[in-house]
Design a protein around this motif. Structure first.
Motif, PDB file in Angstrom:
ATOM      1  N   TYR A   1      -7.684  -4.244   1.461  1.00  0.00           N
ATOM      2  CA  TYR A   1      -8.513  -4.667   0.344  1.00  0.00           C
ATOM      3  C   TYR A   1      -8.732  -3.423  -0.505  1.00  0.00           C
ATOM      4  O   TYR A   1      -8.052  -2.403  -0.303  1.00  0.00           O
ATOM      5  CB  TYR A   1      -9.824  -5.310   0.826  1.00  0.00           C
ATOM      6  N   ARG A   2      -9.638  -3.460  -1.442  1.00  0.00           N
ATOM      7  CA  ARG A   2      -9.786  -2.378  -2.415  1.00  0.00           C
ATOM      8  C   ARG A   2      -9.932  -0.999  -1.785  1.00  0.00           C
ATOM      9  O   ARG A   2      -9.210  -0.062  -2.126  1.00  0.00           O
ATOM     10  CB  ARG A   2     -10.997  -2.671  -3.313  1.00  0.00           C
ATOM     11  N   SER A   3     -10.844  -0.839  -0.839  1.00  0.00           N
ATOM     12  CA  SER A   3     -11.189   0.498  -0.365  1.00  0.00           C
ATOM     13  C   SER A   3     -10.812   0.774   1.082  1.00  0.00           C
ATOM     14  O   SER A   3     -11.108   1.856   1.581  1.00  0.00           O
ATOM     15  CB  SER A   3     -12.704   0.736  -0.533  1.00  0.00           C
ATOM     16  N   HIS A   4     -10.150  -0.172   1.753  1.00  0.00           N
ATOM     17  CA  HIS A   4      -9.802   0.039   3.152  1.00  0.00           C
ATOM     18  C   HIS A   4      -8.431  -0.554   3.477  1.00  0.00           C
ATOM     19  O   HIS A   4      -7.948  -1.459   2.802  1.00  0.00           O
ATOM     20  CB  HIS A   4     -10.843  -0.600   4.084  1.00  0.00           C
TER      21      HIS A   4
ATOM     22  N   GLY B   1      -1.759   0.576 -12.382  1.00  0.00           N
ATOM     23  CA  GLY B   1      -2.661   1.622 -12.838  1.00  0.00           C
ATOM     24  C   GLY B   1      -2.934   2.696 -11.818  1.00  0.00           C
ATOM     25  O   GLY B   1      -3.254   3.839 -12.177  1.00  0.00           O
ATOM     26  N   CYS B   2      -2.836   2.356 -10.532  1.00  0.00           N
ATOM     27  CA  CYS B   2      -3.043   3.342  -9.470  1.00  0.00           C
ATOM     28  C   CYS B   2      -1.778   3.587  -8.663  1.00  0.00           C
ATOM     29  O   CYS B   2      -1.836   4.149  -7.564  1.00  0.00           O
ATOM     30  CB  CYS B   2      -4.165   2.878  -8.539  1.00  0.00           C
ATOM     31  N   GLY B   3      -0.630   3.144  -9.195  1.00  0.00           N
ATOM     32  CA  GLY B   3       0.638   3.358  -8.501  1.00  0.00           C
ATOM     33  C   GLY B   3       0.952   2.326  -7.441  1.00  0.00           C
ATOM     34  O   GLY B   3       1.857   2.516  -6.634  1.00  0.00           O
ATOM     35  N   GLN B   4       0.236   1.189  -7.466  1.00  0.00           N
ATOM     36  CA  GLN B   4       0.410   0.204  -6.401  1.00  0.00           C
ATOM     37  C   GLN B   4       1.748  -0.522  -6.446  1.00  0.00           C
ATOM     38  O   GLN B   4       2.109  -1.202  -5.479  1.00  0.00           O
ATOM     39  CB  GLN B   4      -0.748  -0.800  -6.410  1.00  0.00           C
ATOM     40  N   CYS B   5       2.504  -0.368  -7.539  1.00  0.00           N
ATOM     41  CA  CYS B   5       3.844  -0.967  -7.618  1.00  0.00           C
ATOM     42  C   CYS B   5       4.956   0.016  -7.253  1.00  0.00           C
ATOM     43  O   CYS B   5       6.136  -0.345  -7.292  1.00  0.00           O
ATOM     44  CB  CYS B   5       4.101  -1.513  -9.024  1.00  0.00           C
ATOM     45  N   ASN B   6       4.595   1.230  -6.909  1.00  0.00           N
ATOM     46  CA  ASN B   6       5.606   2.266  -6.652  1.00  0.00           C
ATOM     47  C   ASN B   6       6.145   2.175  -5.223  1.00  0.00           C
ATOM     48  O   ASN B   6       5.872   3.025  -4.379  1.00  0.00           O
ATOM     49  CB  ASN B   6       5.008   3.644  -6.921  1.00  0.00           C
ATOM     50  N   VAL B   7       6.940   1.127  -4.986  1.00  0.00           N
ATOM     51  CA  VAL B   7       7.470   0.876  -3.636  1.00  0.00           C
ATOM     52  C   VAL B   7       8.973   1.103  -3.558  1.00  0.00           C
ATOM     53  O   VAL B   7       9.583   0.851  -2.508  1.00  0.00           O
ATOM     54  CB  VAL B   7       7.140  -0.567  -3.201  1.00  0.00           C
ATOM     55  N   ILE B   8       9.563   1.572  -4.627  1.00  0.00           N
ATOM     56  CA  ILE B   8      11.000   1.857  -4.608  1.00  0.00           C
ATOM     57  C   ILE B   8      11.288   2.944  -3.572  1.00  0.00           C
ATOM     58  O   ILE B   8      10.611   3.970  -3.520  1.00  0.00           O
ATOM     59  CB  ILE B   8      11.485   2.306  -6.001  1.00  0.00           C
ATOM     60  N   GLY B   9      12.280   2.707  -2.761  1.00  0.00           N
ATOM     61  CA  GLY B   9      12.648   3.662  -1.717  1.00  0.00           C
ATOM     62  C   GLY B   9      12.119   3.293  -0.345  1.00  0.00           C
ATOM     63  O   GLY B   9      12.533   3.883   0.654  1.00  0.00           O
ATOM     64  N   TRP B  10      11.230   2.329  -0.268  1.00  0.00           N
ATOM     65  CA  TRP B  10      10.761   1.878   1.036  1.00  0.00           C
ATOM     66  C   TRP B  10      11.890   1.147   1.759  1.00  0.00           C
ATOM     67  O   TRP B  10      12.591   0.320   1.167  1.00  0.00           O
ATOM     68  CB  TRP B  10       9.566   0.947   0.882  1.00  0.00           C
ATOM     69  N   THR B  11      12.042   1.414   3.040  1.00  0.00           N
ATOM     70  CA  THR B  11      13.059   0.752   3.859  1.00  0.00           C
ATOM     71  C   THR B  11      12.480   0.401   5.220  1.00  0.00           C
ATOM     72  O   THR B  11      11.421   0.906   5.610  1.00  0.00           O
ATOM     73  CB  THR B  11      14.289   1.664   4.067  1.00  0.00           C
ATOM     74  N   ASP B  12      13.175  -0.481   5.918  1.00  0.00           N
ATOM     75  CA  ASP B  12      12.794  -0.875   7.284  1.00  0.00           C
ATOM     76  C   ASP B  12      11.386  -1.463   7.341  1.00  0.00           C
ATOM     77  O   ASP B  12      10.677  -1.317   8.333  1.00  0.00           O
ATOM     78  CB  ASP B  12      12.889   0.310   8.252  1.00  0.00           C
ATOM     79  N   ILE B  13      10.975  -2.132   6.262  1.00  0.00           N
ATOM     80  CA  ILE B  13       9.655  -2.744   6.208  1.00  0.00           C
ATOM     81  C   ILE B  13       9.716  -4.158   6.805  1.00  0.00           C
ATOM     82  O   ILE B  13      10.646  -4.922   6.533  1.00  0.00           O
ATOM     83  CB  ILE B  13       9.148  -2.818   4.757  1.00  0.00           C
ATOM     84  N   VAL B  14       8.703  -4.508   7.612  1.00  0.00           N
ATOM     85  CA  VAL B  14       8.659  -5.838   8.237  1.00  0.00           C
ATOM     86  C   VAL B  14       7.436  -6.635   7.805  1.00  0.00           C
ATOM     87  O   VAL B  14       7.355  -7.834   8.087  1.00  0.00           O
ATOM     88  CB  VAL B  14       8.701  -5.731   9.774  1.00  0.00           C
TER      89      VAL B  14
ATOM     90  N   SER C   1      -1.032  -6.012  -0.119  1.00  0.00           N
ATOM     91  CA  SER C   1      -1.412  -5.374  -1.372  1.00  0.00           C
ATOM     92  C   SER C   1      -2.917  -5.446  -1.555  1.00  0.00           C
ATOM     93  O   SER C   1      -3.503  -6.532  -1.562  1.00  0.00           O
ATOM     94  CB  SER C   1      -0.708  -6.057  -2.551  1.00  0.00           C
ATOM     95  N   GLY C   2      -3.550  -4.286  -1.692  1.00  0.00           N
ATOM     96  CA  GLY C   2      -4.958  -4.230  -2.044  1.00  0.00           C
ATOM     97  C   GLY C   2      -5.092  -4.169  -3.551  1.00  0.00           C
ATOM     98  O   GLY C   2      -4.100  -4.173  -4.286  1.00  0.00           O
ATOM     99  N   GLN C   3      -6.284  -4.090  -4.033  1.00  0.00           N
ATOM    100  CA  GLN C   3      -6.481  -4.054  -5.477  1.00  0.00           C
ATOM    101  C   GLN C   3      -5.951  -2.759  -6.083  1.00  0.00           C
ATOM    102  O   GLN C   3      -5.551  -2.723  -7.251  1.00  0.00           O
ATOM    103  CB  GLN C   3      -7.972  -4.198  -5.796  1.00  0.00           C
ATOM    104  N   LEU C   4      -5.914  -1.684  -5.276  1.00  0.00           N
ATOM    105  CA  LEU C   4      -5.545  -0.370  -5.793  1.00  0.00           C
ATOM    106  C   LEU C   4      -4.343   0.253  -5.101  1.00  0.00           C
ATOM    107  O   LEU C   4      -3.845   1.282  -5.549  1.00  0.00           O
ATOM    108  CB  LEU C   4      -6.737   0.597  -5.638  1.00  0.00           C
ATOM    109  N   HIS C   5      -3.864  -0.353  -4.015  1.00  0.00           N
ATOM    110  CA  HIS C   5      -2.782   0.253  -3.259  1.00  0.00           C
ATOM    111  C   HIS C   5      -1.978  -0.829  -2.551  1.00  0.00           C
ATOM    112  O   HIS C   5      -2.428  -1.963  -2.392  1.00  0.00           O
ATOM    113  CB  HIS C   5      -3.306   1.266  -2.237  1.00  0.00           C
ATOM    114  N   THR C   6      -0.755  -0.473  -2.145  1.00  0.00           N
ATOM    115  CA  THR C   6       0.109  -1.370  -1.397  1.00  0.00           C
ATOM    116  C   THR C   6       0.526  -0.677  -0.108  1.00  0.00           C
ATOM    117  O   THR C   6       0.818   0.521  -0.098  1.00  0.00           O
ATOM    118  CB  THR C   6       1.354  -1.749  -2.214  1.00  0.00           C
TER     119      THR C   6
END
Length: 333
Positions: free
Chosen positions: A100-103, A40-53, A57-62
């Motif tokens: 978390y949700r807001s931080h 609902g807030c785009g928290q699944c929009n991780v396509i294209g991320w690279t070099d992640i270690v 995931s927060g309630q509203l963001h990743t």
């Protein structure tokens, strides 16, 4: 649980997972990320991320930690929920993240901790994040509802936030090798978990649903918490659970062969050997790599004579707070 609307059955090559709200995120061995669930807030929009270690995931963001110590965040698609949690563009030298949700919270390579600022906190203190500016010598962090917990290099624990019971409740903890923060649906601030080096677990906080009933847990080498429940990964690959059973949160009795991501947790080594986290002296200039391979990217370097702590081991490699190093160039104490 029953409210999660996603399918992770097709995921493969996953080396770490994380969940927030109704979203599940997986880190793949090639440094890319997959996500399922509430978007609902785009928290699944991780396509294209690279070099992640590392991922959180927060309630509203990743959020994703890159091998160069910078951080990426999914773009919020609903501005009503913009609490400044994605203002991480200028962060550098980060070695661990938690959300978390807001931080969003970041652990820096020098043992200090940074946290995003919620613009609403300028007008309402209830929205203000905890002050972490005085923290030092931190080796691990986790963020819960209104509270941040930090593990210090000497095995003691600090906490900051609006819940005085939680902040004071960790002050006497010692011999801790891992920490976790969990939320609550009652607004009471949740609970905090600390994994002791002997494989038992310390806990403080709300126990409305039995989420703090961990006194009989043994042989634990990783801990995690969710809304009103606690989980402990045992050395034999099974999982202990206690707390609220809504949405099947604690239905893990048939789980087996569960592994800690990419390496043996140093807590497991402590349980077996009854020793504190291993320390060593670097014997020559030593590259720090994003993964346990000489083909992996170099993300930093230790100098000859530097003292380092080995958190996990995997074959000939050791994981420090900054990355992976070849143990043959470390004189272990």
């Amino acid at each position: 649980g029953d409210k999660f609307k996603g399918d992770v059955s097709t995921w493969s090559d996953i080396i770490a997972v994380n969940a927030g709200g109704m979203t599940a995120v997986g880190l793949k061995s090639d440094g890319t990320v997959v996500a399922e669930g509430d978007n609902g807030c785009g928290q699944c929009n991780v396509i294209g991320w690279t070099d992640i270690v590392a991922i959180s995931s927060g309630q509203l963001h990743t959020v994703g930690l890159k091998c160069d110590g910078t951080v990426v965040c999914t773009a919020l698609t609903d501005s009503r929920f913009n609490y400044g949690q994605c203002d991480i563009e200028e962060w550098t030298d980060i070695v661990a993240i938690s959300t978390y949700r807001s931080h969003t919270v970041g652990l820096k390579s020098d043992g200090t901790v940074v946290i995003t600022e919620n613009p609403l906190g300028m007008k309402n203190p209830d929205f203000r994040g905890p002050d972490l500016s005085e923290w030092s010598d931190i080796v691990a962090i986790d963020k819960g509802i209104g509270t941040v917990i930090g593990l210090k290099s000497d095995g003691t624990v600090v906490a900051a936030g609006s819940n005085e019971e939680l902040v004071k409740g960790v002050q006497n903890w010692s011999n801790i090798v891992a920490v976790a923060a969990a939320g609550s649906d009652t607004g009471s601030g949740g609970h905090l978990l600390g994994l002791r080096e002997d494989g038992t677990v310390a806990v403080v906080g709300n126990n409305q649903y039995g989420e703090c009933n961990v006194g009989n847990w043994t042989d634990i080498f990783a801990v995690a918490g969710g809304t009103n429940f606690s989980l402990g990964l045992k050395i034999d690959g099974t999982v202990a659970a206690t707390g609220c059973t809504w949405y099947n949160s604690c239905n893990v009795s048939d789980w087996t062969d569960i592994k800690f991501p990419s390496a043996i947790s140093h807590a497991e080594r402590n349980v077996a050997n009854d020793s504190r986290p291993a320390k060593g002296i670097v014997t020559m200039g030593l590259n720090i790599r994003a993964e346990a391979s000489t083909d992996s990217k170099v993300v930093g370097q230790y100098n000859q004579g530097d003292e380092i702590s080995i958190l996990w081991e995997s074959g000939n490699w050791g994981r420090t707070e900054k990355g992976w190093v070849l143990l043959k160039y470390v004189d272990m104490k």
